[in-house]
Design an enzyme around this catalytic site. Structure first.
Site, short mmCIF file in Angstrom:
data_model
loop_
_atom_site.label_atom_id
_atom_site.label_comp_id
_atom_site.label_asym_id
_atom_site.label_seq_id
_atom_site.Cartn_x
_atom_site.Cartn_y
_atom_site.Cartn_z
N ASP A 137 0.83 -1.20 0.00
CA ASP A 137 0.00 0.00 0.00
C ASP A 137 0.87 1.25 0.00
O ASP A 137 1.88 1.32 0.70
CB ASP A 137 -0.89 -0.02 1.26
CG ASP A 137 -1.89 1.10 1.29
OD1 ASP A 137 -2.73 1.18 0.36
OD2 ASP A 137 -1.85 1.89 2.25
N GLU A 191 14.92 -14.97 -0.02
CA GLU A 191 15.35 -16.06 0.87
C GLU A 191 14.39 -17.24 0.81
O GLU A 191 14.74 -18.35 1.23
CB GLU A 191 15.41 -15.56 2.32
CG GLU A 191 16.45 -14.48 2.59
CD GLU A 191 16.29 -13.92 4.00
OE1 GLU A 191 15.50 -14.51 4.79
OE2 GLU A 191 16.94 -12.90 4.31
#
Length: 506
Positions: A191, A228
């Site tokens: 957002d 990751e």
């Protein structure tokens, strides 16, 4: 190919999607029950607007706790079950993250009001605010705390802006990302992605708090966190930026994967403007190798069935055209064609809940029921966004937190199911064909010249999309067959405001 480069993604506004316990408010139980419906619709993923604990000063975009679920919606355990159940039916899950601001009920801001950890926010001591910045919801962007100091909020006063120069803020949000990634979410919609870094040297400039260069270092660090994790996770940015080159900077290989294309959403239903925006979008994305996204509506904008039935078919936050005369029959006809245009373009497409039912904007909500802070902050001159957030009609509906129009009984999922001419059947056919056509999704396109009033292009050697925006029927190019049309053809020609997908000859 990465799944998100050509996905069809469905936006769920949890409070208004499906009510599982009968209290009039959508919840995770309702969403879990409707997962088969979404899988049958033919989308690849769902994006959930905020589901976190929130006082709902701004529809959940005022987050009080980023590691839990709003009790009205359910529990964290239910959220984990939802993610697993969605994956089981072939749906990925993207959740909202709100890094520009939090709720004034967040523990950090409560501490700040007591004088602790104020450098996590933007506080100013003095008799007057430090500048005259205006909130995007109307009115000043600075409000006074009980002790007389001023704090910054680019939206409502209940949404204090976080200070992203503070390493503690950066570390906290990287931890929040990992919290949800560990629970299996497939990505995040960010957002106000362009708003995190402010330039206080421009006290009276246009949007001095938008698109500052320092924001890119934040997203490079976020990308390292995401990378990751296995299974191709994704970031989607919300940036309302007029400069396509600066927009594309967010999509470099070590930052965000994709971002919403709001120029297309705001574009009028006009062939020259549509071609211009499509060309500009493709040109902006090409240098960074990112896929475009195409979106017609969302939880912040007037539903496009209404927009497309008006004399002015464009969208502008400063001119929402509430209560403007609307030809809904024309709006529905154009909306059927519009989904065929968007899903045929290169890249990813988003569907806002209720588009597949042909729902219009609800402009005539009782004023006393309006909850959007825009309504209050504008001095009751802007009716806000509640009209696009009215709960969906399923067919066996009880009371809801915003009342559904009586007309929606005929637009419910139950009423449209089994009707081959319904909007729901049309969306299912469009999304099924999009998935079946190898040429659709991400990839190249080439324009077809069928006249100035026609938007037409090919995707690969065997597929074409023809959208007629002229005032008379248009003959189709040579083709083997019509795969799908948004409305009946006339003697083999495409009528005005109608789209057709073709299998080309040869």
């Amino acid at each position: 190919m990465n799944w998100w480069r050509g996905a069809a993604i469905y936006q769920v506004y949890p409070r208004s999607f499906a009510d599982g316990n009968g209290d009039g408010i959508g919840d995770l139980a309702g969403l879990r029950q409707k997962l088969p419906y979404l899988a049958e619709l033919g989308v690849d993923a769902i994006w959930l607007s905020p589901w976190y604990p929130s006082p709902l000063a701004d529809g959940g975009y005022d987050v009080a706790d980023y590691r839990d679920i709003e009790p009205v919606f359910g529990t964290l355990v239910e959220a984990e079950k939802l993610i697993g159940e969605a994956h089981a039916v072939g749906l990925r899950v993207i959740i909202d993250i709100v890094p520009n601001h939090c709720s004034d009920r967040h523990p950090w801001f409560q501490e700040a009001l007591r004088g602790e950890g104020r450098d996590r926010f933007w506080f100013h001591e003095g008799d007057e605010p430090p500048n005259d910045w205006q909130s995007r919801f109307g009115g000043p962007a600075w409000s006074q705390a009980p002790d007389g100091s001023w704090y910054l909020h680019l939206y409502s006063p209940e949404q204090p802006d976080l200070n992203w120069t503070n390493p503690e803020v950066r570390a906290e949000f990287e931890s929040i990302l990992r919290f949800w990634l560990d629970r299996g979410v497939d990505g995040f919609r960010i957002d106000v992605a362009d708003g995190l870094v402010k330039d206080f040297s421009k006290p009276d400039a246009d949007l001095p708090y938008s698109d500052q260069d320092g924001v890119h270092d934040i997203y490079r660090s976020w990308r390292r966190v995401l990378d990751e994790y296995p299974d191709d996770r994704v970031f989607v940015g919300e940036m309302w930026l007029p400069d396509p080159e600066r927009f594309a900077r967010y999509l470099r290989a070590d930052e965000l994967h994709s971002a919403f294309n709001f120029d297309f959403l705001c574009c009028p239903w006009e062939p020259g403007e549509l071609r211009r925006v499509i060309d500009a979008t493709l040109a902006a994305h090409a240098p960074v190798g990112a896929p475009p996204t195409w979106v017609l509506s969302n939880h912040d904008v007037t539903r496009h069935v209404s927009r497309m039935g008006r004399e002015d078919t464009s969208f502008d936050f400063g001119r929402r055209q509430h209560l403007t005369p609307t030809d809904l029959e024309l709006g529905v006809k154009r909306a059927r064609a519009a989904i065929m245009l968007t899903t045929a373009l290169p890249g990813c497409v988003y569907v806002y809940q209720g588009e597949e039912l042909g729902l219009e904007e609800v402009d005539d909500l009782p004023d006393e029921l309006r909850e959007d802070p825009v309504w209050v902050r504008s001095g009751h001159t802007d009716r806000g966004r509640d009209g696009c957030r009215v709960p969906l009609p399923w067919g066996d509906d009880g009371p809801s937190w915003l009342p559904r129009p009586e007309r929606w009984r005929s637009l419910s999922v139950a009423a449209q199911t089994g009707d081959p001419d319904s909007m729901l059947a049309h969306y299912r056919a469009v999304l099924a064909l999009r998935r079946a056509e190898d040429a659709l999704g991400d990839g190249p396109m080439e324009w077809l010249d069928l006249g100035p009033g026609v938007v037409a292009f090919t995707r690969g050697a065997g597929f074409a999309c023809v959208l007629n925006l002229s005032g008379s029927p248009v003959a189709l190019p040579d083709h083997e067959r019509v795969l799908l049309a948004s409305g009946p053809l006339v003697d083999g020609a495409v009528p005005p405001d109608t789209a057709a997908w073709l299998r080309l000859a040869g």
